[in-house]
Motif scaffolding. Sequence first.
Motif, PDB file in Angstrom:
ATOM      1  N   LEU A  86      29.773  64.083  77.333  1.00 27.84           N
ATOM      2  CA  LEU A  86      28.647  63.335  76.771  1.00 27.84           C
ATOM      3  C   LEU A  86      27.451  63.514  77.689  1.00 27.84           C
ATOM      4  O   LEU A  86      27.480  63.090  78.850  1.00 27.84           O
ATOM      5  CB  LEU A  86      29.005  61.847  76.651  1.00 27.84           C
ATOM      6  N   ILE A  87      26.394  64.147  77.193  1.00 28.90           N
ATOM      7  CA  ILE A  87      25.226  64.474  78.016  1.00 28.90           C
ATOM      8  C   ILE A  87      23.974  63.912  77.346  1.00 28.90           C
ATOM      9  O   ILE A  87      23.627  64.302  76.227  1.00 28.90           O
ATOM     10  CB  ILE A  87      25.094  65.996  78.198  1.00 28.90           C
ATOM     11  N   CYS A  88      23.307  62.984  78.032  1.00 32.58           N
ATOM     12  CA  CYS A  88      22.102  62.363  77.472  1.00 32.58           C
ATOM     13  C   CYS A  88      21.197  61.904  78.598  1.00 32.58           C
ATOM     14  O   CYS A  88      21.627  61.805  79.751  1.00 32.58           O
ATOM     15  CB  CYS A  88      22.479  61.182  76.568  1.00 32.58           C
ATOM     16  N   PRO A  89      19.928  61.605  78.305  1.00 33.10           N
ATOM     17  CA  PRO A  89      19.017  61.085  79.331  1.00 33.10           C
ATOM     18  C   PRO A  89      19.490  59.712  79.821  1.00 33.10           C
ATOM     19  O   PRO A  89      20.171  58.985  79.087  1.00 33.10           O
ATOM     20  CB  PRO A  89      17.670  60.975  78.601  1.00 33.10           C
ATOM     21  N   PRO A  90      19.104  59.318  81.035  1.00 33.29           N
ATOM     22  CA  PRO A  90      19.591  58.059  81.610  1.00 33.29           C
ATOM     23  C   PRO A  90      18.788  56.843  81.152  1.00 33.29           C
ATOM     24  O   PRO A  90      18.408  55.995  81.969  1.00 33.29           O
ATOM     25  CB  PRO A  90      19.434  58.294  83.115  1.00 33.29           C
ATOM     26  N   TYR A  91      18.520  56.736  79.860  1.00 32.47           N
ATOM     27  CA  TYR A  91      17.841  55.575  79.294  1.00 32.47           C
ATOM     28  C   TYR A  91      18.869  54.708  78.583  1.00 32.47           C
ATOM     29  O   TYR A  91      19.781  55.212  77.920  1.00 32.47           O
ATOM     30  CB  TYR A  91      16.756  56.004  78.305  1.00 32.47           C
ATOM     31  N   TYR A  92      18.692  53.388  78.698  1.00 34.85           N
ATOM     32  CA  TYR A  92      19.723  52.463  78.223  1.00 34.85           C
ATOM     33  C   TYR A  92      20.091  52.710  76.768  1.00 34.85           C
ATOM     34  O   TYR A  92      21.281  52.794  76.428  1.00 34.85           O
ATOM     35  CB  TYR A  92      19.244  51.014  78.399  1.00 34.85           C
ATOM     36  N   SER A  93      19.105  52.826  75.872  1.00 32.67           N
ATOM     37  CA  SER A  93      19.421  52.945  74.449  1.00 32.67           C
ATOM     38  C   SER A  93      20.177  54.237  74.154  1.00 32.67           C
ATOM     39  O   SER A  93      21.038  54.279  73.265  1.00 32.67           O
ATOM     40  CB  SER A  93      18.143  52.865  73.609  1.00 32.67           C
ATOM     41  N   HIS A  94      19.895  55.302  74.906  1.00 25.71           N
ATOM     42  CA  HIS A  94      20.594  56.571  74.703  1.00 25.71           C
ATOM     43  C   HIS A  94      22.017  56.489  75.247  1.00 25.71           C
ATOM     44  O   HIS A  94      22.975  56.923  74.589  1.00 25.71           O
ATOM     45  CB  HIS A  94      19.824  57.706  75.373  1.00 25.71           C
ATOM     46  N   LEU A  95      22.172  55.937  76.448  1.00 26.99           N
ATOM     47  CA  LEU A  95      23.510  55.761  77.010  1.00 26.99           C
ATOM     48  C   LEU A  95      24.379  54.897  76.109  1.00 26.99           C
ATOM     49  O   LEU A  95      25.573  55.144  75.940  1.00 26.99           O
ATOM     50  CB  LEU A  95      23.401  55.130  78.405  1.00 26.99           C
ATOM     51  N   GLN A  96      23.771  53.882  75.509  1.00 29.81           N
ATOM     52  CA  GLN A  96      24.503  52.976  74.629  1.00 29.81           C
ATOM     53  C   GLN A  96      25.043  53.723  73.408  1.00 29.81           C
ATOM     54  O   GLN A  96      26.210  53.552  73.021  1.00 29.81           O
ATOM     55  CB  GLN A  96      23.577  51.835  74.205  1.00 29.81           C
ATOM     56  N   VAL A  97      24.225  54.547  72.782  1.00 28.12           N
ATOM     57  CA  VAL A  97      24.663  55.320  71.613  1.00 28.12           C
ATOM     58  C   VAL A  97      25.821  56.241  71.982  1.00 28.12           C
ATOM     59  O   VAL A  97      26.835  56.327  71.268  1.00 28.12           O
ATOM     60  CB  VAL A  97      23.484  56.125  71.029  1.00 28.12           C
ATOM     61  N   PHE A  98      25.688  56.932  73.111  1.00 22.99           N
ATOM     62  CA  PHE A  98      26.739  57.875  73.500  1.00 22.99           C
ATOM     63  C   PHE A  98      28.011  57.153  73.946  1.00 22.99           C
ATOM     64  O   PHE A  98      29.125  57.665  73.737  1.00 22.99           O
ATOM     65  CB  PHE A  98      26.210  58.820  74.582  1.00 22.99           C
ATOM     66  N   ALA A  99      27.879  55.984  74.536  1.00 24.96           N
ATOM     67  CA  ALA A  99      29.070  55.206  74.889  1.00 24.96           C
ATOM     68  C   ALA A  99      29.841  54.796  73.637  1.00 24.96           C
ATOM     69  O   ALA A  99      31.073  54.842  73.609  1.00 24.96           O
ATOM     70  CB  ALA A  99      28.670  53.979  75.696  1.00 24.96           C
ATOM     71  N   VAL A 100      29.113  54.398  72.600  1.00 22.11           N
ATOM     72  CA  VAL A 100      29.771  54.006  71.347  1.00 22.11           C
ATOM     73  C   VAL A 100      30.478  55.199  70.715  1.00 22.11           C
ATOM     74  O   VAL A 100      31.638  55.102  70.287  1.00 22.11           O
ATOM     75  CB  VAL A 100      28.742  53.394  70.372  1.00 22.11           C
ATOM     76  N   LEU A 101      29.804  56.349  70.645  1.00 23.01           N
ATOM     77  CA  LEU A 101      30.433  57.537  70.074  1.00 23.01           C
ATOM     78  C   LEU A 101      31.636  57.981  70.908  1.00 23.01           C
ATOM     79  O   LEU A 101      32.683  58.358  70.367  1.00 23.01           O
ATOM     80  CB  LEU A 101      29.417  58.667  69.981  1.00 23.01           C
ATOM     81  N   GLY A 102      31.485  57.945  72.234  1.00 19.98           N
ATOM     82  CA  GLY A 102      32.598  58.323  73.093  1.00 19.98           C
ATOM     83  C   GLY A 102      33.804  57.424  72.882  1.00 19.98           C
ATOM     84  O   GLY A 102      34.947  57.900  72.813  1.00 19.98           O
ATOM     85  N   ALA A 103      33.567  56.118  72.763  1.00 21.95           N
ATOM     86  CA  ALA A 103      34.670  55.174  72.550  1.00 21.95           C
ATOM     87  C   ALA A 103      35.379  55.445  71.229  1.00 21.95           C
ATOM     88  O   ALA A 103      36.616  55.368  71.140  1.00 21.95           O
ATOM     89  CB  ALA A 103      34.146  53.747  72.591  1.00 21.95           C
ATOM     90  N   GLU A 104      34.616  55.770  70.183  1.00 17.80           N
ATOM     91  CA  GLU A 104      35.233  56.062  68.891  1.00 17.80           C
ATOM     92  C   GLU A 104      36.051  57.350  68.952  1.00 17.80           C
ATOM     93  O   GLU A 104      37.151  57.422  68.374  1.00 17.80           O
ATOM     94  CB  GLU A 104      34.157  56.155  67.811  1.00 17.80           C
ATOM     95  N   LEU A 105      35.552  58.343  69.657  1.00 19.40           N
ATOM     96  CA  LEU A 105      36.298  59.591  69.781  1.00 19.40           C
ATOM     97  C   LEU A 105      37.575  59.380  70.594  1.00 19.40           C
ATOM     98  O   LEU A 105      38.631  59.951  70.280  1.00 19.40           O
ATOM     99  CB  LEU A 105      35.416  60.663  70.413  1.00 19.40           C
ATOM    100  N   VAL A 106      37.508  58.563  71.642  1.00 16.04           N
ATOM    101  CA  VAL A 106      38.713  58.228  72.414  1.00 16.04           C
ATOM    102  C   VAL A 106      39.715  57.495  71.538  1.00 16.04           C
ATOM    103  O   VAL A 106      40.925  57.742  71.592  1.00 16.04           O
ATOM    104  CB  VAL A 106      38.328  57.405  73.660  1.00 16.04           C
ATOM    105  N   ARG A 107      39.222  56.578  70.718  1.00 13.92           N
ATOM    106  CA  ARG A 107      40.117  55.841  69.814  1.00 13.92           C
ATOM    107  C   ARG A 107      40.856  56.781  68.883  1.00 13.92           C
ATOM    108  O   ARG A 107      42.004  56.512  68.489  1.00 13.92           O
ATOM    109  CB  ARG A 107      39.297  54.824  69.004  1.00 13.92           C
TER     110      ARG A 107
END
Length: 425
Positions: free
Chosen positions: A6-27
Motif C-alpha cells: 500500500l503506497i500513498c502520500p502521508p496525509y491522514y485522509s489518504h492513509l485512512q482510505v488505504f488502511a480500510v482497503l488493506g483491512a478488507e483485503l486481509v479479511r
Amino acid sequence: MAHFALICPPYYSHLQVFAVLGAELVRRGHQASFVVNGGAGELLAAKAPEGIAIHEAGAGGPGRLERIIARAARPSGPLGILRTVSDAAGLSDQLCRFAPDILHRIGATAILGDQMEPAAGLLARYLGLPFVSVAAALPVHADPAVPLPFLPWPYDPSEKGLKRNRGGERVANLLMTAQGRMIAGWAERFGLGPHAGHADCLSSLAQISQLVPSFDFPRPAAPHHHAVGPIRPPSESAPDLPAELQARLDPARPLVFASLGTLQGHRAGIFRAVAAACRELGAQCVVAHCGRLDERQAAGIGADIVTDFVPQRAMLSRAAVCVTHAGMNTVLDSLEAGVPMLALPIAFDQPGIGARIVHHGVGERLPRVLLSRAKLRNSLERLLAEPRFRNAAQRIGQDIRMSGGTRRAADIIEDAVTGKPAVTG
C-alpha cells in the motif's frame, strides 16, 4: 493469495482510505503492508489495522512530515504551490530510492497506489508487479472537457471551455516541473522508457475513485475507471452522538454543522464568521475544529457548540446545512445524509469538488478570500430556505448508499490483480 504493498502520500485522509482497503483485503485472505515515507510509520501506527505491517522507506522523523503537511495546508500563491510540489517530489524520490529493496524483502506481489503518488506506478513497472490506482481525492482521469482537480472552473465542453482547460494544463505542467523531472529521472534509471508526467504513472488495469457518477462532471465511460463511492470499513454504521452533546442540541432551531477537516481546522476566523452568520439567522451552529485550535481560540469562535471531533455522520444526520472546505470525506458524508453544503475551498482538490457542488445544485460556494459575514449569511439563508438544494443532495445520497464502496473496490482490485475475485463470504 496476493501480498499488496500500500503506497500513498502521508496525509491522514489518504492513509485512512488505504488502511480500510488493506483491512478488507486481509479479511479476504491476502497480505497487505504499508510502504511509506520515512517518519510516516509513527504517524500511521495508531491508525493501521491489525494484520497490516508498516515499512518505512528512508529516514526522516514525523516532525519533518508534519512540517511538509503544514506547508501543504497553508497555500500561499504560486510560490506556495511550487514549494508543495517540490515537497511532494521529494517524498516520491525517497520512495523510488528506498522502496525497491523493501518490496523485494517482503515479497510483495502487487501494488495498490494512490493516484497522487507517482512512485507507486514507477515502482510497479520497474519490478514487473500488477498495480491498481486509487483516488482518495478527486480522480485525475485525463479528459479534455474536465478541468484539472485543483481548478474551480465549471464544466464547459464548448470550444471555449476546452481551450481554457488546455491553458490550465499548460500552466499546471509548468508548476509541476519538479515532479515531472523526478518522474522522468526515475523512469530513465528504472529503464522504463520516456514518462512525460503524472498520467504515465497510473494503472492501466484499474483506477478506482470514491465518487459516484452522479456527483462527477460528465465523462465518457472507460472500462478501467471505477467510481465506487466512499471507502469506509464495510461494517461501519454511523455512530450516535455522545449523550452530553445530544443534550445540548436545540431541535427548535435549524442546525448548521461547520468542519474544515483535519488540515484546515486552525482557521478560527472562518469559524467565527460562520457562527456570526448563524446567529443572525437564528440557526444553531456546531463547529468541529479537529483538534487544530487551543482552548482559548475555540472559546473565541462564538458558536453554540465548539469541539474538536464529533461523529461526523451522526452530526450530519441532524444537520440542515454543512459548511465545509469541500474535502472529499465531508462532502460524501453530507451527500449520503442528503444535506446541502456551503463550500469554502482552500487547497488541493477542494476547488474542483466545490465546482461539482455547484454544478449538481447540492449547495453553494464562496471564495475564502474576502469572505464576509454578509456573504455567508446570504448563502446560508438560501440553503436553509430553498428545498431544491436538499432534494438534489438526497438524489445523489441514494446513489452513494447503493454504490458498493469498499467491498466493490476490493472486488475490482482482486479481479485486476489475480484475474478472479476471491470468495468474500
